[in-house]
Write an enzyme that holds these catalytic residues in place. Structure first.
Site, PDB file in Angstrom:
ATOM      1  N   ASP A  26      -7.055   6.039  12.144  1.00 24.34           N
ATOM      2  CA  ASP A  26      -5.733   6.650  12.066  1.00 24.34           C
ATOM      3  C   ASP A  26      -5.859   8.053  11.455  1.00 24.34           C
ATOM      4  OD1 ASP A  26      -2.758   5.811  12.151  1.00 24.34           O
ATOM      5  OD2 ASP A  26      -2.927   6.625  10.134  1.00 24.34           O
ATOM      6  N   ASP A  69       8.884 -17.481  13.231  1.00 28.08           N
ATOM      7  CA  ASP A  69       9.557 -16.655  12.220  1.00 28.08           C
ATOM      8  C   ASP A  69       9.995 -15.301  12.782  1.00 28.08           C
ATOM      9  OD1 ASP A  69       7.168 -15.317  12.441  1.00 28.08           O
ATOM     10  OD2 ASP A  69       6.623 -15.460  10.329  1.00 28.08           O
ATOM     11  N   GLU A 114      -8.081   8.887  16.144  1.00 28.85           N
ATOM     12  CA  GLU A 114      -6.753   9.362  16.544  1.00 28.85           C
ATOM     13  C   GLU A 114      -6.593  10.757  15.939  1.00 28.85           C
ATOM     14  OE1 GLU A 114      -1.996   8.604  15.858  1.00 28.85           O
ATOM     15  OE2 GLU A 114      -3.397   8.624  14.207  1.00 28.85           O
ATOM     16  N   ASP A 126      -7.577  -1.307  13.347  1.00 33.52           N
ATOM     17  CA  ASP A 126      -6.977  -0.021  13.003  1.00 33.52           C
ATOM     18  C   ASP A 126      -7.352   0.289  11.563  1.00 33.52           C
ATOM     19  OD1 ASP A 126      -5.163   2.155  13.117  1.00 33.52           O
ATOM     20  OD2 ASP A 126      -3.867   0.989  14.442  1.00 33.52           O
ATOM     21  N   HIS A 174       2.172   2.910  20.266  1.00 34.52           N
ATOM     22  CA  HIS A 174       3.272   2.499  19.385  1.00 34.52           C
ATOM     23  C   HIS A 174       4.017   3.681  18.764  1.00 34.52           C
ATOM     24  CE1 HIS A 174      -0.155   3.417  16.962  1.00 34.52           C
ATOM     25  NE2 HIS A 174       0.628   3.505  15.901  1.00 34.52           N
ATOM     26  N   ASP A 175       3.607   4.896  19.077  1.00 33.26           N
ATOM     27  CA  ASP A 175       4.246   6.079  18.489  1.00 33.26           C
ATOM     28  C   ASP A 175       5.082   6.868  19.483  1.00 33.26           C
ATOM     29  OD1 ASP A 175       3.174   5.768  15.938  1.00 33.26           O
ATOM     30  OD2 ASP A 175       1.344   6.855  16.436  1.00 33.26           O
TER      31      ASP A 175
HETATM   32  C1  NOJ Z   1      -0.517   7.436  13.113  1.00 32.20           C
HETATM   33  C2  NOJ Z   1       0.000   6.079  13.480  1.00 32.20           C
HETATM   34  O1  NOJ Z   1      -0.237   5.873  14.849  1.00 32.20           O
HETATM   35  C3  NOJ Z   1       1.467   6.061  13.126  1.00 32.20           C
HETATM   36  O2  NOJ Z   1       2.110   4.906  13.604  1.00 32.20           O
HETATM   37  C4  NOJ Z   1       1.601   6.159  11.635  1.00 32.20           C
HETATM   38  O3  NOJ Z   1       2.970   6.283  11.290  1.00 32.20           O
HETATM   39  C5  NOJ Z   1       0.852   7.380  11.095  1.00 32.20           C
HETATM   40  N1  NOJ Z   1      -0.433   7.569  11.696  1.00 32.20           N
HETATM   41  C6  NOJ Z   1       0.650   7.235   9.610  1.00 32.20           C
HETATM   42  O4  NOJ Z   1      -0.292   6.211   9.375  1.00 32.20           O
END
Ligand code: NOJ
Length: 524
Positions: A195, A26, A254, A99, A318-319
């Site tokens: 997070d 998918d 984080e 997470d 991923h950020d």
């Molecule tokens: C940190 C995360 O790594 C990010 O991807 C997310 O947009 C923000 N926190 C809000 O959850």
């Protein structure tokens, strides 16, 4: 390796589930896909996997807007498939880290649906409601407050308006959140990545933040009332006791808008096990590739953490733009190798972002292709985070072996050459280089929890440090320049452990490093 602790001495691999492996065609990565790739993950030599969110989500923030914290998004699979993934990972000695997104929920989460239903609702106080907004802003752009017509009040969101912040000061919220941890602990989950944990608690009276100069509205405030609140400290203790009541469980925070000092105050005995240190943090707009940058960051970090805990280190996630895209020119991996060597040999627990081991680069997107909300809001200053989230490049078949269907996000055009399968067969590939580094970490205690001493190299574009344990000393020498550099060696009988240019002879007084060379020497 008697006292080897998987979460401290090991290496963790971050999987962004929607982009890792799709088992049902998918175009969206799933749990069965990850399970099918566990042998590959094991072959890297890593000890744990951090899964970015896998919960049901309306997907406004790609999973970080959670609709139910104790279920699996049907696009990723089922709870049974999750249990299988955990069991299969454990069979291979790999731990699973989830997470935990607990600063906010989706606006579709049943808690918020109830909370917004009326001012009298028992869950009204589970979120932050106010008659008039204060000056708090959303990091994703604009005011942090949204007017809710139905009940005539504003609610606060630090991120998207579809991600209302919960009220951690409410004791029922606190219990409900801790129950989420219990749910997953009972299912055998080994650890949690928290997070933006330092934003959980807000000023009880929701007072304005003091202001300062800054570019974005969010940066024009000193965030003392919407994060880093003292009320958080007892919670960290409570969470630690909960985790410690199960064997070998773990938490990594984080930190949001971190400084080494602030971050360090949240980790260690009776608090979180560790917290992230990101090397990109002061270089978001202007990536810095310099030996001195890493040296200074590690010295500051070392001062802040002391011996209290081993920091979690990440070059990519991923950020942020992938390390290889920040540091390399075109397809040349020389700097990506230096970055990987830093990650594996500096003092801390390394986190590899999926695909980093093959040197994956960010995809580039046109404005109309951008999906990430902050990218849409701040374009062209910030183009969003889609670039680093493209599907894993497994092989040179259709869709890079990620899916038989149309992938949810486009694949990097370099996948025909840059993929796992091609690199498996090349002894000198980035993939096999990464494996060698991980294996060296496993073999040498000095590289895991040993001390670190930075040497004073003759030129600024050379980075050299010693990692020391009672058993051995390892010298790491990294030539950031495109010129040959000579490094005088401390007295000792130095044996080459690894070199990107092949220093295999015994070395004594000094060593000549080729341009961009990574060299590890050992003296016992
Ligand atoms: C940190 C995360 O790594 C990010 O991807 C997310 O947009 C923000 N926190 C809000 O959850």
């Amino acid at each position: 390796m008697d006292d080897f602790l998987w979460w401290r001495d090991g290496v963790i691999y971050q999987v962004y589930p929607r982009s890792f492996a799709d088992s049902n065609g998918d175009g969206f990565g799933d749990l069965r896909g990850i399970t099918a790739r566990l042998d590959y993950i094991k072959s890297l030599g890593v000890d744990g996997i951090w899964l970015s969110p896998i919960y049901p989500s309306p997907d406004k923030d790609f999973g970080y807007d959670v609709g139910d914290h104790t279920a699996i998004d049907p696009r990723h699979g089922t709870l049974e498939e999750f249990d299988t993934l955990v069991a299969e990972a454990h069979k291979r000695g790999i731990r699973i880290i989830l997470d935990m997104v607990l600063n906010h929920t989706s606006d579709q989460h049943p808690w918020f649906v109830e909370s917004r239903s009326s001012r009298e609702d028992p869950k009204r106080d589970w979120y932050l409601w106010k008659d008039k907004p204060n000056n708090w802003a959303s990091v994703f752009g604009g005011s942090g407050w949204v007017y809710d017509e139905a009940t005539g009040q504003y609610y606060f969101h630090m991120f998207l308006k579809e991600q209302p912040d919960v009220n951690w000061q409410n004791s029922e919220v606190r219990q409900a959140q801790l129950d989420i941890f219990r749910f997953w602990l009972e299912r055998g989950v080994d650890g949690f990545r928290l997070d933006v944990f330092n934003a959980y608690f807000k000023h009880p009276g929701l007072e304005d933040n003091p202001t300062k100069f800054g570019l974005r509205r969010f940066d024009r405030q000193i965030h003392v009332n919407d994060m880093d609140r003292p009320e958080m400290m007892p919670l960290l203790g409570e969470l630690r006791s909960l985790l410690d009541s199960y064997p070998e469980r773990y938490s990594v925070g984080e930190p949001f808008i971190p400084t080494p000092e602030k971050t360090a105050s949240y980790a260690g005995k009776g608090k979180l096990h560790t917290a992230f240190h990101f090397f990109h943090i002061d270089t978001d707009l202007m990536p810095k590739w310099s030996a001195d940058h890493f040296r200074r960051q590690m010295l500051d970090l070392g001062k802040a953490t002391g011996d209290n805990y081993l920091p979690a280190l990440a070059m990519s996630n991923h950020d942020i733009t992938r390390a290889a895209s920040r540091f390399c020119r075109g397809e040349d991996d020389a700097n990506a190798r230096i970055a990987m060597a830093l990650l594996m040999t500096l003092r801390g627990t390394p986190f590899i972002y999926y695909g980093e081991e093959v040197g994956m680069r960010d995809i580039s997107l046109s404005r109309s292709e951008i999906m990430d909300p902050p990218g849409k809001y701040y374009w062209p200053v910030f183009k969003g985070r889609d670039g680093c989230r493209s599907p894993m490049q497994w092989d040179n078949s259709a869709n890079a072996g990620f899916s038989t269907g149309k992938p949810w996000l486009k694949i990097h055009p370099n996948y025909m050459e840059r993929n796992v399968s091609a690199q498996e067969n090349d002894a000198n590939s980035m993939l096999n280089f990464t494996r060698r580094l991980i294996a060296l970490r496993k073999e040498h205690r000095a590289l895991r929890d040993g001390g670190i001493i930075f040497l004073e190299p003759p030129q600024k574009d050379l980075l050299a440090y010693l990692r020391l344990s009672p058993e051995q000393t390892i010298l790491v020498a990294l030539n950031f320049s495109s010129k040959t550099r000579t490094l005088d060696l401390p007295p000792g009988d130095w044996q080459p452990l690894l070199s990107t240019i092949k220093h295999d002879a015994k070395i004594s007084d000094n060593i000549e490093l080729a341009p961009h060379e990574v060299c590890l020497l050992k003296s016992s």
